[in-house]
Scaffold this motif. Structure first.
Motif, PDB file in Angstrom:
ATOM      1  N   UNK A  77     -51.261  19.563 -57.105  1.00  0.00           N
ATOM      2  CA  UNK A  77     -52.119  19.940 -55.697  1.00  0.00           C
ATOM      3  C   UNK A  77     -52.084  18.355 -55.267  1.00  0.00           C
ATOM      4  N   UNK A  78     -51.380  18.148 -54.478  1.00  0.00           N
ATOM      5  CA  UNK A  78     -52.177  17.173 -53.807  1.00  0.00           C
ATOM      6  C   UNK A  78     -52.046  17.176 -52.172  1.00  0.00           C
ATOM      7  N   UNK A  79     -53.531  16.583 -52.053  1.00  0.00           N
ATOM      8  CA  UNK A  79     -54.455  17.688 -50.758  1.00  0.00           C
ATOM      9  C   UNK A  79     -54.672  15.799 -50.117  1.00  0.00           C
ATOM     10  N   UNK A  80     -54.550  15.897 -49.033  1.00  0.00           N
ATOM     11  CA  UNK A  80     -55.021  15.289 -47.899  1.00  0.00           C
ATOM     12  C   UNK A  80     -53.929  13.868 -47.452  1.00  0.00           C
ATOM     13  N   UNK A  81     -52.735  14.423 -47.693  1.00  0.00           N
ATOM     14  CA  UNK A  81     -51.695  13.899 -47.588  1.00  0.00           C
ATOM     15  C   UNK A  81     -51.094  13.182 -49.408  1.00  0.00           C
ATOM     16  N   UNK A  82     -51.577  13.114 -50.054  1.00  0.00           N
ATOM     17  CA  UNK A  82     -51.447  12.932 -51.058  1.00  0.00           C
ATOM     18  C   UNK A  82     -52.408  11.579 -51.374  1.00  0.00           C
ATOM     19  N   UNK A  83     -53.620  11.436 -50.828  1.00  0.00           N
ATOM     20  CA  UNK A  83     -54.663  10.484 -51.528  1.00  0.00           C
ATOM     21  C   UNK A  83     -55.160  11.326 -52.757  1.00  0.00           C
ATOM     22  N   UNK A  84     -55.269  12.577 -53.501  1.00  0.00           N
ATOM     23  CA  UNK A  84     -55.672  13.110 -54.736  1.00  0.00           C
ATOM     24  C   UNK A  84     -54.264  13.382 -55.378  1.00  0.00           C
ATOM     25  N   UNK A  85     -54.152  13.949 -56.118  1.00  0.00           N
ATOM     26  CA  UNK A  85     -53.284  14.964 -57.057  1.00  0.00           C
ATOM     27  C   UNK A  85     -54.125  15.369 -58.010  1.00  0.00           C
ATOM     28  N   UNK A  86     -54.292  16.983 -58.226  1.00  0.00           N
ATOM     29  CA  UNK A  86     -54.707  17.082 -59.387  1.00  0.00           C
ATOM     30  C   UNK A  86     -53.814  18.999 -59.443  1.00  0.00           C
ATOM     31  N   UNK A 229     -44.688  10.746 -50.005  1.00  0.00           N
ATOM     32  CA  UNK A 229     -44.130   9.865 -50.701  1.00  0.00           C
ATOM     33  C   UNK A 229     -45.117   9.679 -52.478  1.00  0.00           C
ATOM     34  N   UNK A 230     -45.744   8.939 -51.603  1.00  0.00           N
ATOM     35  CA  UNK A 230     -46.976   8.361 -52.722  1.00  0.00           C
ATOM     36  C   UNK A 230     -47.031   9.822 -53.888  1.00  0.00           C
ATOM     37  N   UNK A 231     -47.371  10.647 -53.730  1.00  0.00           N
ATOM     38  CA  UNK A 231     -48.188  11.294 -54.584  1.00  0.00           C
ATOM     39  C   UNK A 231     -46.864  12.537 -55.546  1.00  0.00           C
ATOM     40  N   UNK A 232     -45.624  12.457 -54.568  1.00  0.00           N
ATOM     41  CA  UNK A 232     -44.185  13.296 -55.186  1.00  0.00           C
ATOM     42  C   UNK A 232     -43.790  11.849 -56.196  1.00  0.00           C
ATOM     43  N   UNK A 233     -44.316  10.715 -56.421  1.00  0.00           N
ATOM     44  CA  UNK A 233     -43.412   9.826 -56.937  1.00  0.00           C
ATOM     45  C   UNK A 233     -44.164   9.256 -57.784  1.00  0.00           C
ATOM     46  N   UNK A 234     -45.664   9.301 -58.241  1.00  0.00           N
ATOM     47  CA  UNK A 234     -46.815   9.600 -59.353  1.00  0.00           C
ATOM     48  C   UNK A 234     -46.495  10.384 -60.161  1.00  0.00           C
TER      49      UNK A 234
END
Length: 325
Positions: A77-86, A229-234
């Motif tokens: 889950x990348x919630x809040x537009x990818x601000x956090x990933x769990x 993009x941030x979440x996916x790339x991470x």
């Protein structure tokens, strides 16, 4: 008879998916059949990465909770537009460790407090009437056509306003807004002056938050520079995470192994789902389940419009059912 020319990709290993109006209607739980179809996908070993502007709590109760616990370890889950990933542990519970949190890293306690003070000033300046989030039909029954009535939710890493009645103003609403706010000109979307004032005020106070339109009628206040993009790339650049998910370390080299699902890819209309496409090969297939105009898509990207009988979450369900034919 089902006539779509788009077929399921049997080689897919990782699905990047929006939630609102893709997996479930806004502020409504995913349909039981959607849960069953997604569970089948997970049971086949495919990883589902849900990336959304919604907060964690919303994603859990609307989508994750009905999915069998034994399958949840294949979900991110990348919630809040990818601000956090769990992620989830093998027992189905949320993993104790967050993969990353730009909220904790980027904004300090003083800035968090000041941010919320500014949000209160925005509400007062624009005379907004605040409602909690709820299904759109329920909101419309309560708020009628009042353009100043908005749903508001503080998601921690993101604050969201839903201008259900304020994004496409009719002539009567335009006049009401102009008079009530003493504006020099008519506006068609109440979000725009709110966005402009908010960004100016946040910048003046050195708060690393940016207001941006989202979805059809949303206005998100999110961490500056953060996107899907941030979440996916991470995730794709972290070999340890890929190994845990049993995904190949070079997954980005084969576009058939990744697929993107969403409903807002239009560059002209501020579609945020395109940021998932930007994180992977342009040749990876992105499916939009909204009847969007292909001329508004990112040039050179394999973004296609679902051409079944239904759209949005019903369109995705139609696509998932097509696997069995």
């Amino acid at each position: 008879m089902f006539t779509s020319t788009l077929r399921w990709n049997p080689r897919v290993k990782l699905i990047l998916s929006d939630v609102d109006e893709t997996v479930a209607d806004l502020y409504v739980r995913a349909e039981p059949e959607m849960v069953r179809e997604l569970s089948k996908v997970l049971d086949e070993g495919i990883v589902l990465f849900l990336i959304t502007g919604q907060g964690l709590k919303s994603v859990l109760w609307r989508v994750i909770d009905p999915i069998p616990k034994k399958l949840r370890h294949k979900i991110l889950i990348g919630h809040c537009s990818g601000a956090e990933v769990l992620s989830f542990a093998t027992g189905g519970e949320l993993a104790n460790k967050t993969y990353y949190s730009l909220y904790k890293k980027t904004i300090n306690s003083r800035e968090k407090t000041k941010w919320r003070e500014i949000m209160q000033k925005v509400i007062e300046k624009f005379k907004l009437k605040i409602y909690p989030t709820m299904p759109v039909k329920d909101f419309q029954q309560k708020a009628k056509s009042d353009p100043f009535a908005v749903m508001h939710e503080d998601r921690g890493a993101q604050i969201t306003f839903e201008f259900v009645n304020g994004y496409d103003l009719n002539e009567q609403q335009k006049q009401r807004v102009k008079e009530k706010l003493s504006l020099d000109k008519e506006i068609t979307d109440l979000r725009i002056p709110v966005l402009e004032y908010s960004n100016k005020t946040l910048h003046e106070n050195n708060i690393p938050i940016t207001a941006r339109t989202a979805g059809v009628f949303g206005l998100d206040f999110a961490i500056s520079g953060v996107s899907k993009t941030t979440a996916v790339q991470y995730i794709l650049q972290n070999d340890a995470i890929l190994r845990r998910l049993n995904l190949p370390s070079d997954i980005t080299s084969d576009p058939d192994l990744i697929e993107i699902w969403g409903d807002k890819f239009s560059v002209a209309r501020g579609g945020t789902d395109r940021h998932m496409s930007e994180a992977v090969s342009p040749r990876a297939r992105s499916l939009t389940f909204r009847a969007e105009d292909p001329s508004e898509f990112l040039p050179g990207y394999n973004i296609v419009v679902w051409n079944g009988f239904r759209n949005l979450q019903e369109g995705l369900l139609e696509y998932l059912r097509s696997r069995h034919k």
